[in-house]
Design an enzyme around this catalytic site. Structure first.
Site, mmCIF file in Angstrom:
data_model
loop_
_atom_site.group_PDB
_atom_site.id
_atom_site.type_symbol
_atom_site.label_atom_id
_atom_site.label_comp_id
_atom_site.label_asym_id
_atom_site.label_seq_id
_atom_site.Cartn_x
_atom_site.Cartn_y
_atom_site.Cartn_z
ATOM 1 N N HIS A 65 -47.360 -59.712 87.644
ATOM 2 C CA HIS A 65 -47.002 -61.012 87.101
ATOM 3 C C HIS A 65 -45.681 -60.890 86.344
ATOM 4 O O HIS A 65 -45.396 -59.877 85.697
ATOM 5 C CB HIS A 65 -48.096 -61.549 86.180
ATOM 6 C CG HIS A 65 -49.196 -62.245 86.923
ATOM 7 N ND1 HIS A 65 -50.479 -62.373 86.428
ATOM 8 C CD2 HIS A 65 -49.208 -62.855 88.149
ATOM 9 C CE1 HIS A 65 -51.222 -63.039 87.300
ATOM 10 N NE2 HIS A 65 -50.482 -63.331 88.347
ATOM 11 N N ASP A 67 -44.376 -61.968 83.592
ATOM 12 C CA ASP A 67 -44.265 -61.665 82.161
ATOM 13 C C ASP A 67 -44.511 -60.198 81.864
ATOM 14 O O ASP A 67 -44.423 -59.768 80.713
ATOM 15 C CB ASP A 67 -45.213 -62.547 81.338
ATOM 16 C CG ASP A 67 -46.678 -62.414 81.742
ATOM 17 O OD1 ASP A 67 -46.953 -62.301 82.947
ATOM 18 O OD2 ASP A 67 -47.547 -62.432 80.854
ATOM 19 N N HIS A 68 -44.793 -59.419 82.918
ATOM 20 C CA HIS A 68 -45.013 -57.986 82.742
ATOM 21 C C HIS A 68 -43.977 -57.127 83.473
ATOM 22 O O HIS A 68 -43.974 -55.911 83.300
ATOM 23 C CB HIS A 68 -46.418 -57.598 83.215
ATOM 24 C CG HIS A 68 -47.505 -58.181 82.358
ATOM 25 N ND1 HIS A 68 -48.219 -57.435 81.434
ATOM 26 C CD2 HIS A 68 -47.989 -59.444 82.271
ATOM 27 C CE1 HIS A 68 -49.097 -58.216 80.822
ATOM 28 N NE2 HIS A 68 -48.972 -59.444 81.320
ATOM 29 N N ASP A 211 -53.736 -57.287 81.844
ATOM 30 C CA ASP A 211 -54.477 -58.540 81.690
ATOM 31 C C ASP A 211 -55.838 -58.407 82.376
ATOM 32 O O ASP A 211 -55.943 -57.913 83.504
ATOM 33 C CB ASP A 211 -53.707 -59.697 82.318
ATOM 34 C CG ASP A 211 -52.427 -60.014 81.560
ATOM 35 O OD1 ASP A 211 -52.115 -59.298 80.587
ATOM 36 O OD2 ASP A 211 -51.736 -60.972 81.948
ATOM 37 N N HIS A 269 -50.968 -59.717 73.632
ATOM 38 C CA HIS A 269 -50.959 -60.717 74.695
ATOM 39 C C HIS A 269 -51.586 -62.019 74.213
ATOM 40 O O HIS A 269 -52.532 -62.546 74.783
ATOM 41 C CB HIS A 269 -51.708 -60.184 75.928
ATOM 42 C CG HIS A 269 -51.376 -60.907 77.197
ATOM 43 N ND1 HIS A 269 -52.112 -61.976 77.649
ATOM 44 C CD2 HIS A 269 -50.398 -60.711 78.118
ATOM 45 C CE1 HIS A 269 -51.603 -62.404 78.796
ATOM 46 N NE2 HIS A 269 -50.555 -61.652 79.090
#
Length: 310
Positions: A65, A67-68, A211, A269
């Protein structure tokens, strides 16, 4: 060994927090730094920190993803300009290699150091004489992995007084004994490591999860760890929302920490609905009600990894 949080927000950056990136400083142990995830803006965060890209040895990506990992192409491209010319290893799920190769090729980026990209699907992904890194699949919308970093036991301290009695001065012999090698002294006496070394120092364990919703592999990855880094995107009143979006609440993070018997839980997170640090206090209170040794990650703050008690 220390953890340094470069980004603690979920999904998108906010005025208060950047997206996910966590550094594990192992300067004393191997004069290097490892990076776990690299959200957009990570290299800017590093510039505002005591961290040095020249010390970066390995990068571990939990999942694909944005955001990572959207900070990776820029960081890899500019690393050499900040003194990072040593080889770099990048670990991640299947697809990370294509992402890196395409990003660098289309941008015509030049990398003047050896970059090795290693795709994995769990298991032991790295081991040397100091560390073992294991990975296992979690429960997210796409394949997301957690990492367990185990430091191997280190030799005990040398008995300097006993060495002095044998006429051994500081130098190469000290190093051989610390490495577990027997040495023959000038008088023909053979000195064995167990005669002059104290008890081994127990290695520390850090577990850093990507996540995830509560998942079967969370507790095995975290069992007995000195520090567990676990996402806590929402307060537990939003547990249904957390489940829908494949995330965890602070309560669920604390329950995992308690079940795994870890030393400390550091939550990260956080949803951007929780803006200032004060707005994260309810998450901290929820977690500490279940697992007292819980903390919320603050960006640009060092968290020493200390051996858990008991």
């Amino acid at each position: 060994m220390e953890l340094y949080f470069l980004g603690t927000n979920a999904g998108v950056p906010s005025l208060q927090r950047n997206v996910t990136a966590i550094a594990l400083r192992i300067l004393e142990e191997r004069r290097s730094m490892w990076l776990f995830d690299c959200g957009e803006g990570t290299q800017h965060q590093i510039l505002k920190s005591p961290l040095k890209l020249s010390k970066l040895e390995k990068v571990f990506i939990t999942h694909l993803h944005g955001d990572h990992l959207f900070g990776l192409p820029g960081l890899l491209s500019s690393r050499a300009y900040q003194g990072g010319t040593t080889p770099l290893e990048l670990y991640g799920p299947k697809g990370i290699k294509a992402f890196i190769e395409m990003s660098l090729e289309l941008s015509q980026s030049r990398i003047n150091y050896d970059l090795k990209v290693i795709e994995h699907d769990g298991g032991i992904i790295f081991e040397d004489d100091q560390f073992v890194v294991e990975s296992a699949l979690l429960d997210h919308r796409i394949d997301s992995y957690g990492y367990r970093i185990t430091e191997k036991d280190r030799p005990g301290k040398l008995d300097l007084e006993q060495l002095k009695q044998h006429g051994v001065k500081p130098g190469p012999i000290y190093g051989k004994l610390k490495r577990g090698e027997a040495v023959e002294l000038g008088d023909g006496l053979v000195l064995h490591p167990h005669q002059v070394l104290g008890s081994p120092k127990k290695g520390r364990i850090v577990t850093i999860l990507g996540d995830t919703r509560p998942a079967p592999n969370v507790v095995p990855l975290a069992r007995g760890a000195d520090v567990l880094v676990h996402e806590a995107t929402f307060l537990h009143e939003l547990v249904d929302t957390a489940y829908e979006y494949h995330h965890s609440t602070a309560v669920q993070a604390a329950e995992a920490a308690k079940q795994a018997g870890v030393g400390q839980l550091i939550m990260t997170h956080f949803s951007s609905r929780y803006k200032d640090l004060d707005e994260l206090t309810p998450l901290l209170e929820e977690a500490r009600g279940i697992f007292p040794a819980s903390f919320v990650a603050e960006e640009h703050k060092l968290y020493p990894v200390v051996e858990k008690q008991g």
